[in-house]
Design an enzyme around this catalytic site. Sequence first.
Site, PDB file in Angstrom:
ATOM      1  N   TYR A  81      58.686   8.118  18.820  1.00 61.64           N
ATOM      2  CA  TYR A  81      57.336   8.457  19.292  1.00 61.64           C
ATOM      3  C   TYR A  81      56.577   7.205  19.715  1.00 61.64           C
ATOM      4  O   TYR A  81      56.629   6.187  19.033  1.00 61.64           O
ATOM      5  CB  TYR A  81      56.545   9.163  18.178  1.00 61.64           C
ATOM      6  CG  TYR A  81      55.184   9.613  18.648  1.00 61.64           C
ATOM      7  CD1 TYR A  81      55.036  10.811  19.314  1.00 61.64           C
ATOM      8  CD2 TYR A  81      54.056   8.813  18.475  1.00 61.64           C
ATOM      9  CE1 TYR A  81      53.801  11.221  19.794  1.00 61.64           C
ATOM     10  CE2 TYR A  81      52.813   9.213  18.943  1.00 61.64           C
ATOM     11  CZ  TYR A  81      52.688  10.417  19.595  1.00 61.64           C
ATOM     12  OH  TYR A  81      51.460  10.813  20.076  1.00 61.64           O
ATOM     13  N   TRP A 118      53.586   5.472  22.967  1.00 64.60           N
ATOM     14  CA  TRP A 118      52.992   5.507  24.301  1.00 64.60           C
ATOM     15  C   TRP A 118      53.624   4.539  25.286  1.00 64.60           C
ATOM     16  O   TRP A 118      53.437   4.681  26.486  1.00 64.60           O
ATOM     17  CB  TRP A 118      51.494   5.244  24.196  1.00 64.60           C
ATOM     18  CG  TRP A 118      50.708   6.504  24.104  1.00 64.60           C
ATOM     19  CD1 TRP A 118      50.837   7.478  23.146  1.00 64.60           C
ATOM     20  CD2 TRP A 118      49.687   6.941  25.006  1.00 64.60           C
ATOM     21  NE1 TRP A 118      49.941   8.493  23.410  1.00 64.60           N
ATOM     22  CE2 TRP A 118      49.220   8.184  24.529  1.00 64.60           C
ATOM     23  CE3 TRP A 118      49.112   6.405  26.151  1.00 64.60           C
ATOM     24  CZ2 TRP A 118      48.203   8.903  25.176  1.00 64.60           C
ATOM     25  CZ3 TRP A 118      48.101   7.110  26.786  1.00 64.60           C
ATOM     26  CH2 TRP A 118      47.663   8.343  26.310  1.00 64.60           C
TER      27      TRP A 118
END
Length: 771
Positions: A107, A109
Site C-alpha cells: 500500500y 501513494w
Amino acid sequence: MSSMHSSHWGAFRARPNGNSLIIEPFSGDPDPSPLLSNFTQVLDHPARVTQPMIRRGWLEKGPGADSRRGDDEFVAVSWDHAYSLIAAELTRVKNSYGPEGVFGGSYGWSSAGRFHHAQSQVHRFLNTTLGGYVRSVNSYSSGSASVLLPHIVGDMNEIARRGVSWQEIAEHSDIVLAFGGLALKNSQVASGGVSEHTERGYMQQASTRGARFVSVSPLKSDLPAEAQGEWIALNPGTDAAFILGLLAVLIEHQLTDEAFLARYCVGWETMKAYILGEEDGVKRDAEWAAQICGLSADHIRDIARSLQGRRVLVTVAHALQRAEFGEQPVWLGLVLAAALGQPGLPGGGYTYALGALGHYGKQHNLVSFPALPQGKNGIDRFIPVARIVDMLLHPGEKFDYNGRRLTYPDIKLAYWAGGNPFHHHQDLARLRRGFCRLDTLIVHEIAWTATARHADIVLPATMTLEREDIGGAPTDRHLIAMQPVAAPYAQAKDDYVIFTELAKRLGGEQAFTEGRDTQGWLRHLYGQMQEKLAAHRVSTPDFDDFWQQGFLTLPQLNDAGRMINGFRADPDAKPLPTASGKIEIYSATIASFGYESCPGHPVWREPREKPNAEYPLWLIANQPATRLHSQLDFGAYSQSGKQNGREVCSLNPTDASRRGIKQGDVIELFNLRGHVLASARVTTDVMPGVIQLPTGAWYDPVDVHAARPLCRHGNPNVLTNDIGTSSLAQGCTGQITVIEVRKFLGDAPDVRAFLPPEAAISKPFEAYRHV
Ligand SMILES: Nc1nc2c(c(=O)[nH]1)N[C@H]1C(S)=C(S)[C@@H](COP(=O)(O)OP(=O)(O)OC[C@H]3O[C@@H](n4cnc5c(=O)[nH]c(N)nc54)[C@H](O)[C@@H]3O)O[C@H]1N2
Ligand SMILES: Nc1nc2c(c(=O)[nH]1)N[C@H]1C(S)=C(S)[C@@H](COP(=O)(O)OP(=O)(O)OC[C@H]3O[C@@H](n4cnc5c(=O)[nH]c(N)nc54)[C@H](O)[C@@H]3O)O[C@H]1N2
Ligand SMILES: [Mo]
C-alpha cells in the site's frame, strides 16, 4: 532548459540551479500548491538511499524472524549480488509456501506517474513471476466508507467523484454542511496529479453568491477564509450522535420530507423508531446528543431548524470514518440529507469527502489514461488493508469482513515499493513486532524511511524527477508529459528496471516486460488512450508532439453522467445500485450479517477508547498541510513547518496553561502505546480538550525495542490504536485517539530521522549526479 513534470500536488516546470531546482508551477494552475517547494533540495539529500543494502543479521543468518529489524547494520552490496539474493529468496518462499506466503499489498501513494506507479509494478511483477500474492483491499483513506456506501447508495468513488460538483455548489447550494470541514490543505492533492487547483475559487464564488458554509470540526482551520463560513466545534468522534440529535429535532417539528423518504428510501420508519427510543427505550433527542457532542441542546435545535427549506448539501470527510464505528457518521450524513429531501437536487443532497482530495466534485474526462496492466493474480487471498499487523501476528486466525468470515494467511515475505507503513499504519511498536515475524522484508525506497530501516533488503529507487513518465487522473483535463529533470542519484534504479532484472533471473522477463522498455510502455499506453479517443472521433497529437509540448488537454464529459442527481430528475429514475435500488437508511444485507458493531441501520456506539482521567485529551492525527503523507519530509516546505526540526502540535490555551505549556515548548504526548515529542503551538483554533498533530513526520524512536517507544520527531502513529472500524469494513482507525500531554523537562534529544543508518555513512561511495 526546463522540464515539464507532475506530482500528486500539481504540475510544474523544473530546472537545475546548482545543487537545487527552480520550480515553476504549471501556467494553467490558478492556485498552485506550496507543496511544490518540497522538490527544490531533495535530489541529493543525505536521506536518499545510495546503493543496494542488506541487513547484516539477514545476510549472516539468512531469512527468519528477527527482533533486530530496525536496529541492525546494513551492508552495501552490488546490484548483481542483491538481485541474486532476492531471486533465490523469492524462489525459496514460492517453492515452500506458494504465493500464499508472500504479501504484496504494498500500500502507498508512490509518485504521480502512471507507468512507474510502484504498487502496480510490484503487483505485475509478483503476478508474472510468482503466480500471485496475498493482496490487500480498500484503502487507509476510505476503508470503512468504501465498504459501506455500496450497500446504502453506491460506489464510494462514484459518489465522491461523480456526486455533486463544485460548480453546482458555486451556483446552487444554500448551505454546505461539511463534517470534517473543507480544508484547502487537503484538496491540493490528488493521486495521479492535479493541474488546476480550483476549490478556493469555487468556495469564494459560492460564498459571494450567499451560500453558507458550515464546518463541523474540532479545528477552525478546516474551513478556509474564502468560504466565510461558520465553525461548529464538536467533540471528535461524536458526529453520529450530533446528527441523530438533528434528526430528532426535524422529526419533532415535522420538518422531514416524508414524500422523498417514502419514494426514494427504505427504512425511515425503523430509523425513526430508533431515534424516538421505540427500539430500546433510549430517546436520542437534542438533549441526549448535547451531552455527547459538547454543544448545547439549543444550539443543536437552531442548527436543525436552519436547514429546513434550504438547498442543503451534506458532505462527510474521510477523516470521520477513520475511527472506531466510522461507518456511522458516513451513513447518518446520508440519512440527514434524505430527511431534508435534498438528494438529486442541484447543489443539494449528499456527497462524500468533498474537498478531501483534488479529484472530488470535478468533471470527468471522456476517456481515462490506461493503467499499467497488473496481470492475473493466481490466488484469491486478501486482507482489508489496515489489518496487516493482525495478519502478521495471528496467522490462521479468523476475522469478519463485509459478511464473510476469512482467515489470516501465514506470510513469510513482504515486498514493499512506493509506500511507507511506518507512516501510514497505527501503533508503530505493534507494527514493528509484526514485521519482526517475517522471514524477509524487501523494500524499494528513494530514502531511508523507517520502513526502509526495518527491511532486510533495501534497494535504492529513482525518484520521480529522475525518470520519464506520464501523469494523469480521470478528473484532470491535462495529461502531463513528465520529462526527466535529473539523472538518477547514486546507484538508484527505476522500480521497473529492478523488477525487469529480477524477472530475468526468475524466468519471467518476457511476461513482465512484454518486450518493452520504459519508452516502449509510455508509447504503448499513450497509443491505447489515442485509440479510445479515436472511437469518440477525437484526434490527438502523436506521442513525440505530446512529449515536446509537455501536456495535452483532454476532452471532458459534461454533468449529465453524474450520479445521484440524475436519479430524481430522470423520469425513468434509474434506481441506485443498491439492493433495493433506493437509498438504504436500513440495509437488510448489513442487518443479515448480524454485527453488533454495525447493525442494519445507523446507530450511535460509544468508542472503546474515549477521554478518561488518565488520558483526558483527544488527539487528532490528520493530514499534514506541508507535505503529502511522509513524502519528502526532508523537503524545504515540510522542514519550514517544523520547529527546531520537530513537528508542531497545536492545542488550546486552556489545556496548555493547565499544564504549564507555552508556545514553542517541547512537549511529550503519551498514552499506553508510546511517547512522542513535538513542539507546542498554543492556539484557539483548536477546541479545548483536543490536541492536533499531523501525520507524516518520519518515525524516529530513541529505542526501537521499547514496548512504549519515544519518537523524537513527532509521528502520531506511535500513539494511535490498531483496531478495525467494525466487523463490516475493518477500516483504519488512525484519525483520533486519546492521550495526555506534558512539558518535556530536560534536554530534548535531536531528531535523527534523516540521517542514513550507520553503515551507509561509514562506507563511502562514489556519489554521482549529472543534472
Ligand atoms: N494516524 C493516521 N494515519 C494515517 C492517516 C491518518 O489520517 N491518520 N491517513 C492515512 C491515509 S488516508 C493514507 S492514504 C496513508 C498514506 O500512506 P502512504 O501512501 O504509505 O504514505 P506516503 O508517505 O505517500 O508513502 C509513499 C512512499 O513511497 C516512496 N516513494 C515515492 N516515489 C517512489 C518511487 O518511485 N518508487 C518507490 N519504490 N518508492 C517511492 C516515498 O518516499 C514514501 O516513503 O496514511 C494513512 N495513515
Ligand atoms: N496536504 C495534504 N493533503 C492531503 C493529504 C496529505 O497527506 N497532505 N492526503 C490526501 C489523502 S490520501 C486523503 S485520503 C485525504 C484525507 O482526507 P481527510 O481524512 O478528510 O483529511 P484529514 O486532514 O485527515 O481530516 C480532515 C479534518 O477532519 C477533522 N476531523 C477529525 N476527526 C473528526 C471528527 O471526529 N469529527 C469531525 N467533524 N471532524 C473531524 C479534522 O479536524 C481534520 O482536519 O487528504 C488528502 N489530502
Ligand atoms: Mo488517503
